[in-house]
Design an enzyme around this catalytic site. Sequence first.
Site, PDB file in Angstrom:
ATOM      1  N   SER A   1     -17.361  -4.374   9.087  1.00 21.96           N
ATOM      2  CA  SER A   1     -18.479  -3.553   9.563  1.00 21.96           C
ATOM      3  C   SER A   1     -19.036  -4.023  10.903  1.00 21.96           C
ATOM      4  CB  SER A   1     -19.550  -3.515   8.472  1.00 21.96           C
ATOM      5  OG  SER A   1     -20.527  -2.580   8.774  1.00 21.96           O
TER       6      SER A   1
ATOM      7  N   ASP B   1     -19.461   3.706   9.745  1.00 16.62           N
ATOM      8  CA  ASP B   1     -20.187   4.342   8.645  1.00 16.62           C
ATOM      9  C   ASP B   1     -21.662   4.473   9.036  1.00 16.62           C
ATOM     10  OD1 ASP B   1     -20.748   1.617   8.424  1.00 16.62           O
ATOM     11  OD2 ASP B   1     -20.672   1.584   6.235  1.00 16.62           O
TER      12      ASP B   1
ATOM     13  N   ASP C   1     -21.343   1.413  14.431  1.00 15.85           N
ATOM     14  CA  ASP C   1     -21.011   0.006  14.184  1.00 15.85           C
ATOM     15  C   ASP C   1     -19.480  -0.116  14.133  1.00 15.85           C
ATOM     16  OD1 ASP C   1     -20.642   1.327  11.782  1.00 15.85           O
ATOM     17  OD2 ASP C   1     -21.256  -0.395  10.562  1.00 15.85           O
TER      18      ASP C   1
ATOM     19  N   ASP D   1     -17.189  -0.076  11.871  1.00 19.85           N
ATOM     20  CA  ASP D   1     -16.378   0.804  11.015  1.00 19.85           C
ATOM     21  C   ASP D   1     -16.922   2.232  10.973  1.00 19.85           C
ATOM     22  OD1 ASP D   1     -18.617  -0.085   9.534  1.00 19.85           O
ATOM     23  OD2 ASP D   1     -17.619   0.365   7.641  1.00 19.85           O
TER      24      ASP D   1
HETATM   25 MG    MG Z   1     -20.536  -0.451   8.612  1.00 19.32          MG
END
Ligand code: MG
Length: 453
Positions: free
Chosen positions: A102, A247, A243, A245
């Site tokens: 992340s 999400d 960020d 990744d």
């Molecule tokens: Mg994340």
Amino acid sequence: MVNNIPKLFGTSGIRGKFQEDVTIKLALDVSRALAKYIGGKGKKVVIGRDTRTSGKIMEHVMTAGLEECGCDVLLLGMVPTPVVGYATLKKHADAGIMITASHNPSPYTGIKLWNSDGLAYKQEQERTIEKIVYGQDFELVSWDELGTEYDISSFKDEYIKDIIKISEVDPEKPLKVVVDCANGAGSYLSPEALRKSGMDVITLNSQPDGFFPGRNPEPNSENLQELMKTVKALGADVGLAHDGDADRMIAIDENGNISDFDKLLTVIAKEFGGTVVTTVDASACLDTAMEKIGGNVLRTPVGDVHVAESINKNNATFGGEPSGTWLHPDFCMCPDGLLSGLRIVRAIQKNGKLSKQLDDIENYPTIREKVVCPNDKKQTVMNEVNKNFEKEFEDIKEILKIDGLRLSFNDGSWVLIRPSGTEPYVRITAEGKTQEHLDIIEEKSKNFLNKII
Ligand code: MG
């Protein structure tokens, strides 16, 4: 089987430095344990990864672990986390694996697991995987029963098409959008989704690179200075940042200012109405805004998995954490930074300038303080807080003990006392409807903690 085994999973999957905390052997064992947990031979598992240098090695080893236990593997390649959640759902897979750390820096890696319905693994499920790993209790199959791998990287196109459709972004009203992907997993796909929606897109840090040369992948004001300046210099309508990744999503308004995270969440929650879900540390500005439109707010412990569970249970329309991790249950139960970005674009098309929409949300004075508390004393301190802190006040409306202690007061002010998960502190977060009320809450909280620590 060992009962008091150490935890591998934290609040968002397994996370740590590659080879130091998260080893190849651990990745192999987790994939073998997952294979056993979902039923082994004939089951299907989706795998995606972010842009980290260790991503492909982790993918290879987890593919091997699954296949030697008879599972088939559907490989997405480098994709944002939400693509893994959505592919697991749409491909009727039995589980999904996202290899990501992340927002952590380059040396880190991590493993996050997904259910067939696109929901992240719950704590009980993670505990079961841990037990299988520690017991080394795997079920390998023979050479003639090994699983097969399939390339499903073209699924990305289906995902992009579907998020554009559900977002209802109007291609006839193009906005100038600057998107900063942190050289992470949102690179390519987030700009692509915006372009295919008809927007005029300028990219920053949108070449995948596991060294994160552009900026640190945590989307905060320190790391988003370049994006803020670019939005302003180019006269863009909005800046979007992800960020590592993707999400998560955080927006920059047309003046180049980073939005208040709670207010940004509220801007979109208002669009949905009804019941929305957030965490114990989120601002009461959300409650005020939702009450005005006849909606309501439910609170959960910190962590997107808790938000997802509550959305499911309460049939909520939307949910998220103030960190920019938002869930869109009308699409999929996996936090989705790309869809969040499209929804901000849509809100600007519908309601006008982002700065104005943020300004329209009420602002309350807030404090975020930390009081030093040794780790071994935290439990005793929290026991005392849970038992006696409420006695300090007379105007309590609601007491929540789901994650620390959260007291809300009749006028809408609130205080949260919560031990830090990783550092030797107990945190006080409070918001007052007036500065006077906040001062009283702050003083009482500090005095109480100082008395018992
Ligand atoms: Mg994340």
